[in-house]
Design an enzyme around this catalytic site. Structure first.
Site, PDB file in Angstrom:
ATOM      1  N   HIS A  75       1.027  -5.197   2.563  1.00  0.00           N
ATOM      2  CA  HIS A  75       0.822  -5.428   1.134  1.00  0.00           C
ATOM      3  C   HIS A  75       0.940  -4.107   0.379  1.00  0.00           C
ATOM      4  O   HIS A  75       0.222  -3.140   0.675  1.00  0.00           O
ATOM      5  CB  HIS A  75      -0.558  -6.047   0.880  1.00  0.00           C
ATOM      6  CG  HIS A  75      -0.733  -6.567  -0.506  1.00  0.00           C
ATOM      7  ND1 HIS A  75      -0.212  -7.781  -0.910  1.00  0.00           N
ATOM      8  CD2 HIS A  75      -1.352  -6.035  -1.588  1.00  0.00           C
ATOM      9  CE1 HIS A  75      -0.520  -7.981  -2.185  1.00  0.00           C
ATOM     10  NE2 HIS A  75      -1.208  -6.931  -2.611  1.00  0.00           N
ATOM     11  N   HIS A 131       3.442  -6.281  -4.520  1.00  0.00           N
ATOM     12  CA  HIS A 131       2.658  -6.849  -5.614  1.00  0.00           C
ATOM     13  C   HIS A 131       2.806  -5.953  -6.844  1.00  0.00           C
ATOM     14  O   HIS A 131       2.281  -4.839  -6.878  1.00  0.00           O
ATOM     15  CB  HIS A 131       1.197  -6.946  -5.164  1.00  0.00           C
ATOM     16  CG  HIS A 131       0.270  -7.499  -6.183  1.00  0.00           C
ATOM     17  ND1 HIS A 131      -1.105  -7.419  -6.054  1.00  0.00           N
ATOM     18  CD2 HIS A 131       0.487  -8.149  -7.356  1.00  0.00           C
ATOM     19  CE1 HIS A 131      -1.688  -7.988  -7.091  1.00  0.00           C
ATOM     20  NE2 HIS A 131      -0.737  -8.425  -7.898  1.00  0.00           N
ATOM     21  N   MET A 165       1.813  -4.955 -10.227  1.00  0.00           N
ATOM     22  CA  MET A 165       0.811  -4.990 -11.291  1.00  0.00           C
ATOM     23  C   MET A 165       1.297  -4.081 -12.405  1.00  0.00           C
ATOM     24  O   MET A 165       0.730  -3.019 -12.688  1.00  0.00           O
ATOM     25  CB  MET A 165      -0.549  -4.557 -10.740  1.00  0.00           C
ATOM     26  CG  MET A 165      -1.163  -5.586  -9.814  1.00  0.00           C
ATOM     27  SD  MET A 165      -2.747  -5.061  -9.111  1.00  0.00           S
ATOM     28  CE  MET A 165      -2.175  -4.325  -7.588  1.00  0.00           C
ATOM     29  N   GLY A 198      -6.514  -3.363 -10.100  1.00  0.00           N
ATOM     30  CA  GLY A 198      -6.458  -1.987 -10.553  1.00  0.00           C
ATOM     31  C   GLY A 198      -6.980  -0.979  -9.546  1.00  0.00           C
ATOM     32  O   GLY A 198      -6.443   0.118  -9.440  1.00  0.00           O
ATOM     33  N   PHE A 199      -8.021  -1.347  -8.809  1.00  0.00           N
ATOM     34  CA  PHE A 199      -8.616  -0.409  -7.858  1.00  0.00           C
ATOM     35  C   PHE A 199      -9.037  -1.130  -6.582  1.00  0.00           C
ATOM     36  O   PHE A 199      -9.453  -2.280  -6.624  1.00  0.00           O
ATOM     37  CB  PHE A 199      -9.842   0.281  -8.468  1.00  0.00           C
ATOM     38  CG  PHE A 199      -9.526   1.166  -9.635  1.00  0.00           C
ATOM     39  CD1 PHE A 199      -9.147   2.493  -9.433  1.00  0.00           C
ATOM     40  CD2 PHE A 199      -9.587   0.682 -10.929  1.00  0.00           C
ATOM     41  CE1 PHE A 199      -8.848   3.310 -10.512  1.00  0.00           C
ATOM     42  CE2 PHE A 199      -9.283   1.492 -12.018  1.00  0.00           C
ATOM     43  CZ  PHE A 199      -8.911   2.818 -11.797  1.00  0.00           C
ATOM     44  N   GLY A 200      -8.958  -0.409  -5.461  1.00  0.00           N
ATOM     45  CA  GLY A 200      -9.430  -0.946  -4.203  1.00  0.00           C
ATOM     46  C   GLY A 200     -10.934  -0.771  -4.082  1.00  0.00           C
ATOM     47  O   GLY A 200     -11.570  -0.067  -4.873  1.00  0.00           O
ATOM     48  N   GLY A 201     -11.507  -1.413  -3.067  1.00  0.00           N
ATOM     49  CA  GLY A 201     -12.918  -1.226  -2.779  1.00  0.00           C
ATOM     50  C   GLY A 201     -13.888  -2.002  -3.642  1.00  0.00           C
ATOM     51  O   GLY A 201     -15.094  -1.754  -3.602  1.00  0.00           O
ATOM     52  N   GLY A 253      -8.442  -8.862  -2.683  1.00  0.00           N
ATOM     53  CA  GLY A 253      -9.541  -8.134  -3.298  1.00  0.00           C
ATOM     54  C   GLY A 253     -10.898  -8.406  -2.695  1.00  0.00           C
ATOM     55  O   GLY A 253     -11.358  -9.550  -2.678  1.00  0.00           O
ATOM     56  N   GLY A 254     -11.529  -7.381  -2.144  1.00  0.00           N
ATOM     57  CA  GLY A 254     -12.903  -7.490  -1.673  1.00  0.00           C
ATOM     58  C   GLY A 254     -13.106  -8.316  -0.426  1.00  0.00           C
ATOM     59  O   GLY A 254     -14.224  -8.761  -0.153  1.00  0.00           O
ATOM     60  N   GLY A 270      -7.860  -4.284   2.337  1.00  0.00           N
ATOM     61  CA  GLY A 270      -7.597  -2.851   2.324  1.00  0.00           C
ATOM     62  C   GLY A 270      -8.706  -2.067   2.983  1.00  0.00           C
ATOM     63  O   GLY A 270      -8.590  -1.607   4.117  1.00  0.00           O
ATOM     64  N   SER A 271      -9.804  -1.936   2.277  1.00  0.00           N
ATOM     65  CA  SER A 271     -10.943  -1.159   2.780  1.00  0.00           C
ATOM     66  C   SER A 271     -11.432  -1.673   4.130  1.00  0.00           C
ATOM     67  O   SER A 271     -11.793  -0.893   5.014  1.00  0.00           O
ATOM     68  CB  SER A 271     -12.091  -1.192   1.766  1.00  0.00           C
ATOM     69  OG  SER A 271     -11.684  -0.686   0.518  1.00  0.00           O
TER      70      SER A 271
END
Length: 219
Positions: A32, A65, A67, A141-144, A175-176, A196-197
């Protein structure tokens, strides 16, 4: 069964090619790739040249992806860079159908994404054309970030719409995602899980991927 698509947003960018190779060896199903422009979302990542640079590093399916605002201006660049699937945001353009057709003509799978607050019903009319609908389970917009539990109803609602019409469209979430929520997301009808994380935690890629797959497939 579902496919796991690790997000390289959580990778070490100083050794991105190596990270990508390690993801493939560790059992990733897809890769991804989050492209952010600092306009549509409040962050900047990378563009088509980076995707082109890592394309020779792996045979993994490139799940790109976008964005970004006005993705129609840049679609050709990402096709040429080696994307296997390109997902655009419903909220980012008025040219959804034209973009989907361009992707299909170039042999690239087409995805459409929605932010957490966008009604899932807004994608229904595009389902016959789409390979994937990507439901954001955090604000993009942001990971984590923490998984937004209220979005679960959108997964279930979309699964019902797809199945009742015998569409082949897959559901992807992003996400998450953690060991605590992946199983529920799969049971609700998700086919592709972005993480991701949870994949990159402590640098234990193979161990983390194995654990996520095991938990996601638990009956």
């Amino acid at each position: 069964m579902f496919s796991l698509s690790p997000s390289i947003l959580s990778a070490d960018f100083s050794k991105l090619g190596e990270e990508v190779k390690n993801l493939q060896m560790s059992g990733a199903d897809l890769l991804h790739i989050d492209v952010m422009d600092g306009n549509f979302v409040p962050n900047i990542t990378f563009g088509a040249p980076i995707i082109k640079a890592i394309r020779p590093c792996t045979s993994l399916f490139f799940d790109v992806h976008l964005m970004i605002s006005s993705p129609e201006k840049y679609i050709d660049d990402f096709i040429k860079a080696g994307a296997d699937m390109i997902t655009i945001h419903l909220e980012s353009t008025d040219n959804v159908v034209d973009i989907i057709h361009k992707l299909k003509l170039n042999g690239v799978k087409a995805g459409l994404s929605v932010k957490p607050n966008t009604p899932i019903s807004e994608v229904y009319k595009y389902l016959p054309l789409l390979d994937v609908v990507l439901i954001m389970t955090v604000e993009p917009g942001f990971g984590g970030q923490k998984y937004i539990e209220q979005v679960n109803y959108k997964i279930a609602k979309l699964r019902c719409e797809i199945d009742s019409n015998n569409f082949d469209t897959q559901i992807e979430i992003d996400g998450g995602v953690t060991l605590d929520n992946i199983n529920n997301a799969v049971k609700l009808g998700s086919n592709i899980i972005v993480a991701g994380s949870s994949v990159f935690a402590n640098g234990k890629l193979a161990e983390n991927i194995s654990a996520l797959k095991k938990e996601g497939n638990r009956n």
